[in-house]
Structures are given as structure tokens and as C-alpha cells.
Write a protein that holds these residues in place. Structure first.
Motif, PDB file in Angstrom:
ATOM      1  N   GLY D 259       0.765  -1.240   0.000  1.00 31.47           N
ATOM      2  CA  GLY D 259       0.000   0.000   0.000  1.00 31.47           C
ATOM      3  C   GLY D 259       0.795   1.289   0.000  1.00 31.47           C
ATOM      4  N   LYS D 260       2.062   1.240   0.378  1.00 36.23           N
ATOM      5  CA  LYS D 260       2.876   2.442   0.367  1.00 36.23           C
ATOM      6  C   LYS D 260       4.277   2.082  -0.107  1.00 36.23           C
ATOM      7  N   LYS D 267       4.960  -0.257  -6.288  1.00 37.15           N
ATOM      8  CA  LYS D 267       3.861   0.424  -6.969  1.00 37.15           C
ATOM      9  C   LYS D 267       2.706   0.579  -5.982  1.00 37.15           C
ATOM     10  N   LEU D 268       2.028   1.693  -6.043  1.00 37.83           N
ATOM     11  CA  LEU D 268       0.840   1.891  -5.213  1.00 37.83           C
ATOM     12  C   LEU D 268      -0.366   1.237  -5.877  1.00 37.83           C
ATOM     13  N   PRO D 269      -1.356   0.820  -5.089  1.00 36.07           N
ATOM     14  CA  PRO D 269      -2.564   0.217  -5.672  1.00 36.07           C
ATOM     15  C   PRO D 269      -3.231   1.172  -6.669  1.00 36.07           C
TER      16      PRO D 269
END
Lengths: 329, 329, 329, 329, 329, 329
Positions: D259-260, D267-269
Motif C-alpha cells: 500500500g505504500k 507500486k501503489l494500488p
């Protein structure tokens, strides 16, 4: 020269006796959990430091008239506590004048200081910019500065610092900077080299190293960046006709070499030479930290599969020794 | 070869006419504050890009059947708006097949790609590690990879990127890494060089550059680090007997080369070679940004006393050109 | 004295004519969306600044031989664009020598500079510490320093800065520091007052204010903290017998007054006087910013229920004017 | 099955004797402050771990030929030190083959692994997307993967981790994800469930759990995110006709699930399913941490008014057990 | 009901005429670059908002006696400026009382408010905790609170907010919380549901929505968290025998629901119910933002391969619509 | 009054006996490394706190029926462990009612509480704003509030807190605020003074100080900011005709006085009085911390050249005592 060194002691078996001269780095009165009083010392010499304990405080063979910074003669035996070696001290007295050499008492560079100094002067000699050449030869020919520059450690922490450490760090950086300067034609090579030589010169007044490595009060309040800038500015102002713009650039190199405001540089690098100086200084410090950790892992008997301890200079990261893991060394 | 380039146009006086082929980088229908409709285009070629406007939309000499990515032939005159030059377009049509060369339409490296490629292969040739040598020669002899590696830009942003940019960046880094590798004997030179060659190889699939420089959807969702690791791992798995530890190290070099988690590396550099790769990649990118800004300042007619514009790669810092300020160049 | 000021113009109705002397703060050639060229100027005087436009570029009554930093005589009429007032300029020529007074052309303090200066000297006179008294009277009796100290703005941004701004800010701070010094007996009052007087003295060389307020290149590369420390150190070194510890403390006050490394102080405040100096300097700057925003809201016709604009000095926070909201003023 | 467990020992009175099999998790030679040598062990079994001490090192009933990872038979008595229970060990020998069961020696899930596995396979069975169904059934029917997936802990730290922990965590998450998937019709339920099953699958190679829970060197250098992506990609590439876009999405789910960037996701969602996976994974981990702390507080005899210890997973926050404080449980 | 809505206008061709009632959301006097004055309006109704311009200010058919918050009747034609549709207004007058319905003038929930309200009350009805049931039924049966709760938007920004938005958000959260509460037996379901219903209740006094959505001055100075706590505390204090511990927990749920100090919660969640409330509130807000962006991309004609615009609620991240990209919808 | 105080004990030689009453601040059963059990106590009185040990647990002269919060009579001798003084306790029994005074048992302000209270009331008396005067006199004449306000410490940590600490801090702040209020005419003095008096009033319910200083559970879940706002709001709501705007401002002063969201204020200061309150509260707290550290350095026998210990309130910075270093005190 000393007969016995801390580095030798570390390899002693428990119980082996020793007898030698050491510098007192710390001295503290303590009591065990069972109320037994003892004297806790940290004794050092050029090869390292070790904890020592005096249990028989009343014994007439144990002197009381010594303090931090003194050289003492201590006799006793090796002892283990929580897996760490200690010195159990049975006799102890202050050294008399001339009996021991202070140069044996503090860690110092493994390199030949004269060679390092010669290399440094060779770089100055190679300058094509006459103003920078004059500035540096003026500063480095000042006997007090030259003496301090050859002696000063690069930092206070005993395990990262040693006599001649500043000079050793600068010479490594000079060789690295020379390689990079020729890769980027945009760089003013003499200005970059000047920055390398002067960036940490304030450390000669920020730190004291006569009796262990400490910050002076003035060093704490002003810092080596400010002290280095002031020393350089004073020298420049004593030279006739030093170009004002060049003065500004030299001072900017020193001011900005930590690369970030939060690392204590009041200005960020704004010229290419300052940018490169910050990068190389940072890289060289980290590579030395890595090398030290690899050496330490080997000394501690870690296997090739084991990561090093947490490296302070790399945000507490642990590293892997590539060559050892691959079985190449 | 084209007759007229964007770079020529920029030096035109207002009103001078032009007639040439350009790539359509953007196309948008707009209206002035006074309700006058017009077509706003961004046209580019290998020398740059420029805004163009079509005011007479109904004019039969103005084609409507073109889109982003097409090559068009445009005729008009130079015009100024808010101090920036624009193209006022009077006639416009789609180019026919073969009429213009796509290689003229996108910015590309000023270096000779064959020379760069030859240098790159020379480094591989110099390896003493047979596994790494086999890995790299296998990957680089794949025609699809080789073609893409020679063509790919290093980044999407038009003003920072050009065809061949990836290769140009890597070759600069190879020369720099070679110098640094010999300065630090602890480094495994072949592993470091392998990291330099492979660190950005995922960009050949992350980006597309046929009609301007764009991220592919897959590139956005996975990123060039992951794509480069996957491509490398697939090649290694196809080789017999590649040492598993060496595979881990090579993949770690690619994974960690951004140097910080927040820059998209899922692992921090944990071996000396990865640490150095991250430093040099960062330094080389910044030095190129500085050089570009200095060139831009000169193009924009700034004086030697004026700072550059804010440099994105240096946290919006402004820089001073040392040599120009000192009157040395 | 000038006949007409920017502040008067702002209250003009659209179409009212004007005729007066102004300083050219910016000059730029532009074109409207409809391709009509015009000259865009920013004209200022001591009461503010305003945008002006010249539409009839070829008109012989419009001079071309002027630049940023010149005083011009301009005639035209008030005009509105997007709710902001502008000057539509019909005639324009360079002022001849003596025709206009530069002191009318830049914003300057509303206070009497002689009174402020007298107050400042009174504080020095009140010192009981002879060394600090000698240091300050030596510096402030230097004609060049005294002249610059009385003239210098406190910052570059026109809306936050004016001639005499530095002195006005320091005198406000002196009165505040005196009140706080008597509240905390631990404070060395003369040292604190010395810090107040010297903390921003580097601004007299960091900035130039002859033709608008700008940073000098030296100011950008070294900063007013370093420049102030250097000036103070040079003066101290010229005095016989100035106590070395006191020198260190005075320099530390200047070095640390920004209070945080990330605000450009290379050292954090480590003595109580430096801590208080940083707090009061920060508070006074913020209170002035708040007062300015409240004044601006009233000028802009905002109601008592409306928050101010975003205040830069308070992290873009919006404020409420207590007294107006309560109907007390 | 073992006769006596660590969990039983904790409730022993001081002095009670024990005799049983344990896994050696750590072994260290130490000395007391009074120079008495002893052997410090950490012994564990499936119910926990405890410190043990061997004081009579020369005693022939104390074996010397054992190491970390061995199972030993130890006899001794419960003892207290600083309020914590310890094992005072009088006799100790290595277990012979077959004498003790390794499955008794490591903490493992309190759930029935076959039931959990069945639930997991049931979710795969319920898929309507044939490609994802094929992918998962291919991976989960690989005997090596299935075995490791059923055994692997979810993390290294003993107090947060146990055999079967990964599977237990995934099944809890599956039930939670199913509830949320039906609440948001926008979600592709099969893709979300695929993400839940695969997000931590790299842990089966990142960790080793044969003799305590440890990271493998490869795990440290590459991480379970990269390892899970590689394993999944390899399987997908072995399937004919798996849709390329679906492959990208599945890999993106694994890559982005932390998530971070600073938590190690490169990669971020960027798709709703990845966003939800990250939220639920985070929530479930925190709820388990809270439950563990509540259990621990009760074990430690804290009252209902007392806050728990500091919870690492919640930034060292302390929590209050709602139901206990209200007297509901 | 209105004849024509903003949403209809957006699909008009340039030049099509309109005639209808709108709410004035903003009114500003402006001038074009060519000095032509005009009136710039933002007109809205329940379906959206649009910019409108009045060019013929002197025209007797254009009223002058209206202001922000009034309903007006406007006639004119659709016009384009910079690719955005505008209203060119030729006639405009204030609506007379009863001529238009304010409920048509502001965006409002697409759901049936009575149904939502009924669902909300059903949750309260289902409580087993009598104190919480009494608290909620007391608050929700207060006619002023009930009316405001049914009307209030969830936020000020027009594109994220609409009449009934608060209620719609809470009901979505209730259904989600019910699902999660049954997954984690440790949770006190009635307390969690109470937190869901009350967490944003302060918004009924923080915001005003009679004439567009605005913060009240009191709202800006105190915030909806404090306002909601105060309202809840007042009600609890009016009930006889409400358990003091339960009061503390309910107030803590409201205080801590933003989950981080820097998001304006003065306390972090310290009970499991508060932890879950923060997670679900955050997830639901983000899922709604994602859904809105997907809808907007479709409205704007973006292709399935194109990322959405930057989503404020997700740190300016761009998203991909899974189902559209896969061709599933 | 007590015969012997902790402060006296600290100067005892090892072995000196004592006999006196103390408050039990902590009680814990422990064992030495050699398995010898003992009882570890922290005993305190108004002058400080000290660790005490009971070695002869079975001795009939050692009571077992006491707990944290009880007053006990203890007899024993001074002992040293690791350079820190301890109490070796030989006899110990619970004090009987009336035998000892609880007011002797906790640290309390060195000032006269009646004088401080009188000063506080004098400030209220001086108000010109009748509403604020009524609010404060109503609150401060409530006997329960007045009693708690006079007793409460300003914080929990024993070394920063003492009975009457809240009142002492507020009175210091009142005098400082009065000086600053007259320096800035824009400030509403009565509102600022109201903020000073009420800002920490929630601490009277957040903390308990009967048996040592602790947070109540309600205090932990709600915090003194919320508790102070609630108490103030309840009082205001009980007054007829208190102006609603003034209520909002008073509550805003309390809410925002920590100055940053991350310090637990849910709103930032948005009026000048709140801005000043936050600055002065912060400054006064830091100046007290500095003074305490200077006192502590002298108590610990540090020389004038030595920096203080790390100051928590100043981000672990170390300070130098200006006057001592200069030899002025």
C-alpha cells in the motif's frame, strides 16, 4: 613502543596475565548488585579500548591519584563477563613522564602520514589556478594548521576515528575526485580539489584529541563548517588580490558540503563542484563504513551467509559481503 | 531528411513563413475568450516541439482527418504570444507514406548509436566472470532487446528524453563506474558493470516511443524495475548452470538501484556494488540535469550573474554556472 | 515629492487619468490571444506597485530606451482587467536626473528612521557589559554599516519588505525582548539584546535595494547568516581583549537564530538567550504577517465574517480578525 | 506427543521440577557479574519459548554436543529472576532420532490445517473466471508449493508467527474479502480473491522455519513481494492463453499490496481490487495484533482499567479492552 | 420541477438556447483582456453547476438586484470557451417566491432519503444495549437534528457533496460495519454502530447548505469533531443513569475517527471499535472517490486504456478501471 | 511535618541510617542474578523519589499488607548501587491514620499557593469584558474546580510535575502574557488572559494525583483539551446571555493551544490571541525545562564547561549555561 596492546589482549585466554601502559578514557566508581564496590575504567591505546575493573579498592598497589586523560601502568588478568573480554586489574599506578609515549595511546591511521601529506601537497602543486594554489599553500604551510591537519581524527567516535583520520579521508577523496573531475568536463577541477582539501578543515579546531577525542565547547556552539569557513576567509583576506568571486565560491564549497540543510549545511550546493563534493564525501564515508563492518564481521567470526551488524551511516541497514558470500575471498 | 526543423523556427522573426513535416504530439479544439474557435496543436520533430494554432477551421486547405501520432505537412508563419513563439498554421495535410521519415520526427541522441553500442559490448567483452558475460551477451544478442535498447529514451518527459537516451545514459555511467570500481578494491567490478547495463532495461517495455514518449498501461502497473527483473530472471533461468547466488545478486542490483523505498525500490542496496550503482546513477542524472539547465540559460540569453531556472532533479534548486560567472567560458 | 502615488491610483475610477513618476520593476514584451502586441510593465513607488500596459508601441510618445531599474514619467488612465486595476499608459519617457527622487520610488517604513535609530542606539547605551557595548558601538558607528542598516529592507518580497524594514523589525523586537528578559532572570539581557541587533545584520550585504529588492549572487551562495557572522567576527577580531567565550556566544546567537536546521541555521540554539531570540523573532514576524493580512482584508472590502487570504508565514492558514468579528473595531 | 510444554511451565511454582523435550532456539556462553560462568539457552516448543540456564557446566549430565536447531531433553526446576520465570537446568542431552516430534517443537496454528486448506480450495472452486481458476489450481496443486503454503508462518517474530500462520491469515482474509466484495459491486470478486491467496505467497521462499523462523539470504535481498511475483509469473507463462492484461493485474495486486512505497511496495494500488486488498490485509493484521495484546494482558494479570503494552503494529499505541472495561467479559 | 437542468445543458450543441431557473453560486464583475466588461456567474441546480457570462451589462433585460444565494431565471445560449461549455446569458431576473423549488437547486442524493432514514432507524432498533439505543433514539427523534441529518451534505466541495450525502455515506458505512462486526467477535457491535451513526454528526452544524455548501465561521474555528462531541455529550448528560464509562467510549469514537492526529483527531483510536470505524470510514470514502472518477472518465469519453484523472482522496494517484480494461463492462 | 526527606537522604554517606514516612509509588517482587529474592520499591515524598530494596523478606519486621499509594514507615540505611544511592530497608510498616500527612508525601510547588491563587484572581478582577469576567469567576468560585486547580500538577512525569504545578505555570504565563499583550495593540487582552487561565483546565480531570501522578482512563481516551472544552462549554451554557461568538472564541483558544495537529490540537490557532497563547505556553515550558536542567547539572556536580543532559522538551538537545560558562554566576 609499548610491549602489550589492547588488540593483543583480545586474543588472550581467560586468566592470562598482562602488564602495560594505557590511556584512561573513562573512570567511574560502581557497586555490584550485591553491594560490592569496584572501579570501572575504560582503558585504551592505539589499537582499541577495553573495559577494566578494579575490585580491591583498598589495596595499596592500586593508585587513587589518577584521572581521565592520564597514562597509567596496569597489571592484571583477562576475564570474561557476558561473553565480552574485560581486564581484571590488580595493580595500577600513574606513569611517570617519559615512561610511555602518548602516540602509542590513541588509535591512529595505518597509513604513513608523511606519504599522505606528500600526496596532498602534490595535488596543490598540480593546480593551474594561481589564486587557489596560493591560498592552499599559505594555509598548509602554517605550522600550526599543518600539524593539526596531520593529527586530527575525522570524527569523535572512537570506533570511526583515529589520529590522522582527517588526512587519510581527504587523500582518498582527492584520488576519487580526480577521477570524477576528468569524467565531467564541466567541472573546474582546481576548485573541486580545493573544496576536498578544505571541506573539513574546521575539524582541527572543533575537536580535541590530546586525551581521547572530544568536541570543544566552541566546536559544539559553532561547528566545523563555520570554523572552517572563518579560517579560510581569514586567510583569503590576508592575501592581496584574491578574486572576490573565487572567495565566494570557495566558502560556498565548505558551507554546502553536507548537502542538506538538516545535515547542518546552511546552504545547499548551488554549483556543480559543490554538488560533486557532497556526493563523493558521502560515498567515501559510506564505503569506509561498509569496509569497517565487513572487517568487524570477520573479526567476530560471522559466517559468509550472515549479514553485518546495523550500520549507523546507512540508516541502520545490514549489509552482505558480496565476495565472501560468493566464496571469492 | 527534413528541410526545416523546430530548432530553426525558434530563431525566425515574427511573420517569417515555414513549410515542413512534423509529428502531431497533441491536438485540441479550443475557443478564445472572445468565442473564436481554433485548433491547438503541439507539433514536434527531432529538434524539439512547438505550439501551433489553426484559426481558419473551415478552410479547405486545412485537413480534419489526422490525429495524435500522425505526421503532417504544415505551412504557415511564425507568431508570438506572451513572448513565446508559436506556429500560425494556414495549410495542413497528412503526410503520405514514405514522404517523411519517422526518425526525423522524434528527438534523438547527439551521439553515434553504433559507437555507443560498440562501447557497451566492449565492456561485456572485458568481463572475467564467465556467467555474467554469458548472461549479458545472451540478452544483448536478442535482436528485439538490442533494437529496443538502442532506441529507447531514458524517460518520458520530452525535454529530458530522446531516442537513444537510455543507451547514452548507460554508456556515460559505464565509464564513470569503471573509474570508481578501480578506486575501491572491495568492489566486484563485473557485478557492478552488470548492474549498470541492466538497471534500467525494464524501460524498453515500460515505455513506448513510436508516436511520442508514453508509458504503456503495463508499465504504469508494474514499473520498469519489476519488468527489468522479470526479463533478466527469464534469461538467467534459460541458461544452464548459472550460479543461484549470482542470480540473486544481479536481481538485487536492479531491484535496489533507486536507493530508497519511497523512490520505488522495494529493497534498499545491501551489497557494496548496489550502493555504488545507486550513487553513480543518481550523480550522473543530476549532472546531466545541471548541464541541460546551463545550456538552456545560455539559449535563453541569461547573463553569467543569473541563476538557472528551478531544476526539478535537484528539488527545484537554482544553480550558478561556475565557469561563466568567473568569466572562464 | 511626487504628485501621484500608486496608492492613490488604486482608488481611481476606471478611466481617470494620471501623470507621474514611477520606478520600472519589470518590463516584458507580450501579445494578446488575438495577436495584438503590447508592453507589460510593473511600475512601483514607495506606496506599492501596479501593472501597466502600453498598447500603442509605435507611438512616438512612447520611449523605448528604458529598462528595469529606471525611473520613468508615465501618463495614462486607470483601467480594469479581471477585477484588478491596471494602468493603461499612453505616454512614457525616462526621467532626467534630479527630476524625481529615488527615495519616493521604493516602499519605505512608515516610522521615522531617525527615531528608530535613536532607540536602537539607546539600547546599546544601556548595556552594562562593556565588551558587548564596545562591539556594537564599533559596528554601528561604521558609516557604511550604519547607512545600510538604516536603509535595508527585512526581506526581498515587495509586499513584506520596505526600506528601513530591517531597522523597524529590530526595534520592535528590542522592545519585546526587553519585556521578556525581565521576566526570566536567568537571561543575560545584554547578550540577548546583542543578538537582536546583530541577528539579521548580514542582510545589509545579502540584499540590494537600489532598484527594487534583490538578492546579490554572493547573498544566494553564502546567505545572511554566514555574512552576518563574518562581519561580526571581523569586528571582534579588530578589538583588543574581547573575551573569546563571549565571541563564541555572540556568533552562536547569529548562527542559530532561525531555530531549525531546515530553516538554514547550521546550529540549533544551545543557550537560553539564543532560544529566546529565535522564539521572539518568529513571533514578531508572524504577528506582522497577521496584521498585514487584516489590513489587506479591510482594503479588499472583506466582511468581518470572512477569513483572510492564506498567510504564507503561517503555513497557508487563514485567520479571523477577532475584534472585527466581535464588532469591537 | 510431548508430556510437558512451555505453556505448562509458566504456571509452575518456583522450585517445581520438569523433564521434557525442547527445541534449542539460542545458545550462548555467559558469565555473571561475579564471574560465574553459565550457559544461557532459549528453549521452545509449540506453546512458546522460555529462557533456561545451566550453571554446572562441568557436570557430566550436561551435554556439550548440541547446537541451535537441535531437539534436547532437559531436566531441572522452575526459577524466578526479575519476576520472570526461567528454567534452571540440571541435566541436558540431545534427543535421539524419533524420540521427539519436530511438529511439537514449533508454535503452530490452533486451527485445523486441513480445514483451512479445504476452505481455501473451496474459494478457488467458486471462481467464475476460468483463467484465474486455472492459475490458482495449478499453483496450489504443485506439491512443493502446497506443502510450504500449509506450513509457512506469516512472519519471523516468534510471538507473531507460527506454523500455518500464513494459511490462517489468508483464510481469515478470504472470509473478510468475500463480505466486502459483495458490498461494492464495482469489484471483480475473483481478482480480489486471487490477490488474497497470492499476496504473501513469496513468504514460502523468503522464510525458513525448520529450526526456528528465519529469513533466507535470498529473502533478505529480494523480499517476498518480488519472490511471489516471480513464482506467479512463471506459472502464468507456463499456461497457454492466459490473458496478458489479466496477468498484469494479478502481478500488480501482489506488487502493490503493502500500500505504500515506504512499506516496500514498488507500486501503489491503482485498481480498486488492489486498494481493497491493501486495506483488508492491514486491518486484519492490526485486529490480530490487538487480540494478541488483549490475551497477553489477561495472561499477565493486568486489571480491566489498565492499558495494554505498546503495540508495535499500531505505532506503539496502547489500547483499552472495551468489553473488559465495561465489565462485559 | 424544473424544465431544464445543468446536466441537459452539457449535451447541448453550441448555440442551442435555454431558459430556466438556477441558483446563483457565485457572481463576479470582470473584464476581458481587451477591456470589455462582463458579469461572470456560477449557476447551479441539483444536477451540477456551470459558468455563465453576461456580456450586455446595460441591457434592461439583465437584472442587477440579485446576489449569491438567490434563485434566478436565465435565458441564453450554449457557448464554448477553451473546450468547456458555458452559458451565454441574454436575459436574467430574480425568481419570485414560489416560482422555483429550492430542492431542485442543489445536488442531492440519488437515493430515497426516507428509505435511507428508515434503514438508519432500523439499525438503532436492532440494538441490544439499552443505553446506546436510548441515546440514539433521543438524538434522532429531535426534530431539528433529524431534519439536518437528512439534509446535510457530507462535505463542502460541490463535486463530492450533495444534500443527503451525510445520510447516504452513513448508511453505506452501516451495512459495511455490520459485515465486519460479525467477522470479528471481539467487537462490541452496538458501540461500533453508534460510532458510525454519530461520527460525522457535527457536520450538521459545521456546514451550511441553504445557498450552496459552506463552512460556518463556528465550524472553521471548532470543527465537526468537537461539535459532534459537544452535541452528543449534551444529550448524554440529559439522560438519567447513562453509564459514565460508556459515555467516555462513545465520545472517544467520535474524537478519534479521523485516525491520525494530523487529520484533526486529537486522540488516536485506542479501542477496537474506534480502530475499525476509522478503517471503514476511510475505505468507504476512497471507494466512493474511485467510483466517481470512473464515472467521470466515462462521461469525459476516455478510453478503457486511459487512467483516470488524479484522485485527491488517493494522494493524486491515477487509477485504472479494471472491468473496462478487461472489456468486462 | 516529616523528620526526614528524600532530599536529605541523597546527601547521606553510605551506611547512614534513616527512619521516616514515605509514599509507596511502586512495589515489585524481584530476584537477583544469583536467585536471591527481594522487594523493589519506589518511595517518594514531596522532595523527590528513591529506589528502596527489602532483602529479608521473611523478617517479621517487614510488613506485607501494603500497596502502591499507601504511606509506610521505613527504617534502614543508605546504600550505593552503580553510583546511585538506594535505601536498604530493614523494617517497614503501614502508617496509621493521622500519623503522617499526605501533603508531605508528594512534590509540590515551592511557591505559596495562596499567593498564586490571589494573583490569578487579581487578573480576573482586572477584566473589562464583563462576560469573560463572569465566566471565569463562575468557574473559579466552584469549590471543586478551585480546589483541583490549586492542587493539580501540570504533567504526569514526577521530575517535571508537582502539586500546584498547574497554577504555578499559569501564573508565570499570566505575567508573560500581560507584557506581550501591551506590546501588540491588536490583541484582545482579556480574551488572551482567559485563554491562559483555561487552556490546561482539563488537566484537573485528566490526571489524578492522590497517590502519585497518573492519567485517569477517561483522561487517556479524551485528553485534557477535550475535557477542558467540555467543562468550559457547560459553564458558559449555564450563564444567561453569554455572547455566542465569544463562546466560540474561548473554546477555540483551548482547542488550538498546542499549536499543531500532531501535538493533539484538532484545530490550528486562527486568531491572534490563540497564536500568542500557543507561543508563550511553548516558550514558558521550554524555559522551565532549561532552568531545571541547569539546576540538575549543578546538583550533579558538572563543571561550567559541560553541557547539560539531553533535554526532552528541546528534542534531546544539550544546552550550555551561559552565565556559568562566562563565570558570571
Amino acid at each position: 613502543m609499548k610491549d602489550i596492546y589492547i588488540a593483543d589482549l583480545v586474543n588472550f585466554d581467560e586468566g592470562t596475565t598482562f602488564d602495560g601502559f594505557f590511556l584512561v578514557l573513562a573512570k567511574q566508581q560502581r557497586t555490584t548488585k550485591n553491594n560490592k564496590p569496584y572501579l570501572n575504567l575504560i582503558l585504551g591505546d592505539k589499537t582499541g579500548q577495553l573495559e577494566g575493573r578494579v575490585w580491591e579498592l583498598g589495596d595499596p598497589r592500586i593508585a587513587r591519584d589518577f584521572d581521565r586523560g592520564d597514562i597509567v601502568k596496569a597489571r592484571g588478568s583477562a576475564s570474561r563477563f557476558d561473553d565480552r573480554l574485560q581486564m581484571k586489574i590488580d595493580q595500577l599506578r600513574k606513569a611517570t613522564a617519559g615512561e610511555a609515549d602518548i602516540s602509542d595511546m590513541l588509535p591512529s591511521t595505518a597509513c604513513n602520514v608523511d606519504d599522505l601529506w606528500h600526496t596532498l601537497l602534490g595535488f596543490v602543486e598540480s593546480f593551474t589556478n594561481p589564486d587557489l594554489k596560493l591560498l592552499l599553500s599559505t594555509m598548509l604551510s602554517d605550522p600550526a594548521i599543518a600539524k593539526a591537519y596531520r593529527e586530527a581524527p575525522a570524527a569523535r567516535q572512537l570506533h570511526h576515528a583515529w589520529l590522522g583520520g582527517l588526512l587519510e579521508h581527504v587523500v582518498s577523496l582527492l584520488n576519487l575526485a580526480e577521477r570524477v573531475a576528468t569524467h565531467y568536463p564541466m567541472l573546474d577541477r582546481d576548485l573541486l580539489i580545493t573544496g576536498v582539501i578544505l571541506h573539513d578543515i574546521g575539524k582541527v579546531t572543533e575537536l580535541s584529541w590530546e586525551t581521547g577525542f572530544e568536541y570543544r565547547v566552541e566546536g559544539v556552539l559553532l561547528g566545523h563548517i563555520q570554523m572552517g569557513v572563518a579560517l579560510t576567509e581569514k586567510t583569503i583576506d590576508s592575501l592581496t588580490g584574491f578574486p572576490p568571486k573565487l572567495k565566494t565560491l570557495v566558502l560556498h564549497m565548505i558551507l554546502s558540503h553536507h548537502g542538506k540543510l538538516e545535515f547542518g549545511s546552511p546552504k545547499l550546493p548551488m554549483i556543480p563542484e559543490a554538488l560533486v563534493l557532497n556526493f563523493l564525501d558521502d560515498l567515501d564515508a559510506k564505503m569506509q563504513a561498509v569496509q569497517s563492518e565487513f572487517d568487524k564481521s570477520i573479526r567476530e567470526g560471522k559466517g559468509p551467509d550472515e549479514l553485518t551488524g546495523k550500520v549507523w551511516a546507512l540508516d541502520q541497514r545490514q549489509l552482505l559481503n558480496t565476495r565472501r558470500w560468493l566464496g571469492e575471498s
